[in-house]
Design a protein around this motif. Structure first.
Motif, mmCIF file in Angstrom:
data_model
loop_
_atom_site.group_PDB
_atom_site.id
_atom_site.type_symbol
_atom_site.label_atom_id
_atom_site.label_comp_id
_atom_site.label_asym_id
_atom_site.label_seq_id
_atom_site.Cartn_x
_atom_site.Cartn_y
_atom_site.Cartn_z
ATOM 1 N N ARG A 58 0.334 8.527 -0.747
ATOM 2 C CA ARG A 58 -0.005 9.425 -2.042
ATOM 3 C C ARG A 58 -0.018 10.593 -1.501
ATOM 4 O O ARG A 58 0.520 11.418 -2.360
ATOM 5 N N ALA A 93 0.842 -1.115 0.189
ATOM 6 C CA ALA A 93 0.068 0.156 0.021
ATOM 7 C C ALA A 93 0.824 1.310 0.141
ATOM 8 O O ALA A 93 0.575 2.129 -0.481
ATOM 9 N N LEU A 143 -2.708 1.331 -5.928
ATOM 10 C CA LEU A 143 -3.869 0.973 -5.058
ATOM 11 C C LEU A 143 -4.143 -0.422 -5.659
ATOM 12 O O LEU A 143 -4.850 -1.397 -4.828
ATOM 13 N N ALA A 199 -2.192 -2.797 -3.832
ATOM 14 C CA ALA A 199 -2.677 -2.988 -2.398
ATOM 15 C C ALA A 199 -3.654 -3.965 -2.161
ATOM 16 O O ALA A 199 -3.773 -4.662 -1.515
ATOM 17 N N HIS A 246 -2.371 3.496 1.486
ATOM 18 C CA HIS A 246 -2.061 3.978 0.180
ATOM 19 C C HIS A 246 -2.371 5.462 0.162
ATOM 20 O O HIS A 246 -1.640 6.369 -0.595
#
Length: 593
Positions: free
Chosen positions: A194, A134, A139, A142, A190
């Motif tokens: 990000r 993640a 994504l 993950a 995640h």
């Protein structure tokens, strides 16, 4: 370049920005450290599993050979991957590149969970590959990792139920809740990663823009002809350009940071900075700084501007968030400003002179024609004939001056060089000097030293006469009061290495040395040290020389006379000896003002 970057780097950077490899490495630095920490943690986890099996043997627990094989194989794989892939991040998209990492972890943990003979539960370790996928992957990776863990855990629970080792429906519920939590943790991790990537990309982008702007500002400031000083409230100079160092009398390699309070001579600058900070408004004034040397005080026109930014929180000298003012000082050399103003005035006067010369040509032509008609009616009166000749000669002289001024204006506008004609330098010099001597009674003393008999120059005969007459008139006015003919000399030479092997003509007189302020403006139009002079003589000489590729300059030289070697003022004209290109730059070019 975008294809060589990780895809997540492309998504977090603004669309109009392309980050270089070095910038991308800076952006990925914390994630590389996280990747390396994860690989190191896997090695430690594998070593801990091996030690766990060793401790189980000491506690007389049952350890099957397959468990040993899984633990030792896992340790070997983690060591190899740590050694080979520790410096490079894998691509974030889901793919085979993650199998040696996440796939091995999941496989090893489930094999240990299936093969272990005791009550140990290894499934909690499955959070590690989920978190790393993640944080460093996409994504999809993950969720794919979490889905794989969920399926394997459900298979494990189902197998345990079939072997009567599970807890029935309660085991399914616990597994479902745990996997749902894994999905939530994977999504939040995640999104957090990000967000961190985006913030770091924006920070890097802003830092690069700031550095670029600083470089642009430095280049602009350094190239300015006016001095620039940036001073803080403690009178410490934070930035200075070369022009300011020169105006302050400092060497070019002087330190960029110094205090205005370090020298008493800078007290006017210090007072101006203090006044600007006190009133928090721009200041404009004229001041003079004493400097060492014969030039006297340096006149400066000073302008100040106050800037205000927020002080950094890490600066212990300022209150966090408090305003931090800087004073930007612009120093202008008064001499340069006056020179520019004088140049503009001279240009305007030149245009006006050309216009006046154009307007007086017709009246002069009428005067000359009327004088010629009048002289025809005065044949029996010699005295009146002499007056007519005087009027005619002066009218012709004024007409020539007007025409030359117009020619100079045309040359300044058009710029092409005149072709001229081949002239014997010594012959025409002797003729012009003889005519000049005969114009006055008694005969004016003059010595000729002609040494360019074999050389011809490319020039117009009338323009050469005009230059020589102007130089002789100027030398006559400034020569000493002695009756020695050697006090005024005209020299020609066939050239030397110093003059680029070009023939030259020199007019020398034993007058007093010229002041430096006069030397700077010798060849400027309408400048004269005498009140009755028009100030056009030397200017016309320079303009006429440039028309034919020649150059004129001033020097202070010593020449032999009846009194010995005597210093005097020398004006030297360097010609081109053929119809080719103009003469190359010579020693005298550095003297011309």
């Amino acid at each position: 370049m975008k294809d060589s970057l990780p895809s997540w780097s492309q998504t977090v950077i603004p669309l109009d920005v392309t980050i270089s490899r070095q910038a991308n490495a800076t952006l990925n630095a914390p994630f590389v450290r996280l990747w390396q920490a994860f690989l190191t943690g896997r090695v430690l986890l594998a070593a801990a599993l091996v030690l766990l099996q060793v401790s189980g043997i000491r506690l007389q627990a049952t350890v099957t050979p397959l468990v040993w094989a899984v633990c030792l194989g896992y340790l070997a794989l983690t060591l190899v991957l740590r050694w080979t892939a520790g410096r490079h991040l894998p691509a974030p998209r889901a793919g085979l590149q993650w199998l040696p990492v996440i796939g091995v972890d999941i496989a090893a943990i489930f094999l240990l969970q299936v093969l272990q003979a005791g009550s140990l539960n290894y499934t909690a370790l499955l959070a590690i590959p989920i978190l790393i996928s993640a944080a460093l992957g996409s994504l999809a990776l993950a969720f794919g990792t979490t889905a794989s863990v969920t399926i394997l855990m459900l298979i494990l629970v189902s197998w345990q139920n079939t072997t009567a080792a599970g807890g029935g429906a309660q085991a399914y519920y616990q597994t479902a809740f745990a996997c749902a939590g894994y999905f939530g943790v994977a999504y939040l991790t995640h999104e957090l990663a990000r967000r961190v990537r985006r913030e770091r990309a924006l920070a890097l982008y802003n830092r690069l823009r700031t550095q670029t702007q600083e470089q642009v500002n430095t280049l602009v400031i350094d190239s300015l002809s006016d001095g620039v000083l940036v001073v803080d409230p403690s009178l410490q100079v934070q930035q200075v350009n070369p022009a300011a160092l020169q105006l302050l009398g400092l060497p070019p390699d002087h330190a960029q940071s110094f205090s205005l309070a370090s020298r008493p001579a800078w007290e006017p600058l210090k007072e101006a900075v203090v006044a600007s900070f006190t009133h928090v408004k721009p200041l404009s004034t004229t001041l003079h700084l004493p400097v060492d040397g014969p030039q006297g005080p340096t006149g400066l026109h000073l302008r100040t501007r106050i800037t205000e930014v927020s002080a950094p929180d890490t600066d212990s000298r300022q209150t966090p968030g408090a305003p931090y003012s800087l004073c930007v000082m612009f120093l202008h050399d008064l001499r340069e400003m006056e020179a520019r103003l004088r140049t503009e005035k001279l240009a305007a006067m030149g245009r006006m002179s050309a216009a006046v010369a154009h307007e007086i040509r017709n009246p002069l032509a009428a005067i000359a024609q009327a004088n010629a008609l009048l002289s025809e009616d005065l044949n029996q009166h010699p005295g009146q004939q002499q007056l007519c000749r005087i009027v005619g000669q002066n009218a012709d002289r004024l007409a020539r001056i007007a025409e030359e001024i117009l020619n100079i204006a045309r040359v300044q506008q058009d710029g092409p060089q005149a072709m001229g004609q081949a002239l014997a330098l010594d012959h025409h010099t002797a003729l012009c000097c003889g005519e000049w001597q005969a114009q006055a009674a008694p005969l004016r003393g003059l010595q000729l030293h002609l040494d360019a008999a074999r050389h011809t120059i490319v020039f117009d005969e009338e323009h050469l006469r005009r230059i020589l007459v102007n130089l002789l008139d100027n030398a006559q006015r400034h020569r000493s009061g002695t009756q020695d003919a050697a006090s005024l000399q005209v020299i020609t030479s066939q050239g030397s290495a110093m003059t680029g092997n070009q023939p030259w003509l020199q007019v020398w007189s034993d007058g007093a040395p010229l002041e430096s302020s006069v030397q700077r403006h010798l060849f400027e139009p309408f400048f004269s040290s005498q009140s009755r002079s028009s100030g056009l003589g030397l200017y016309i000489c320079r303009e006429l020389c440039e028309r034919y590729g020649a150059s004129i300059g001033y020097q202070r030289l010593a020449r032999p006379t009846a009194r010995g070697m005597v210093e005097g003022n020398a004006f030297t004209v360097i010609f081109r000896s053929s119809a080719g290109a103009p003469a190359a730059a010579s020693l005298f070019d550095s003297i011309v003002v």
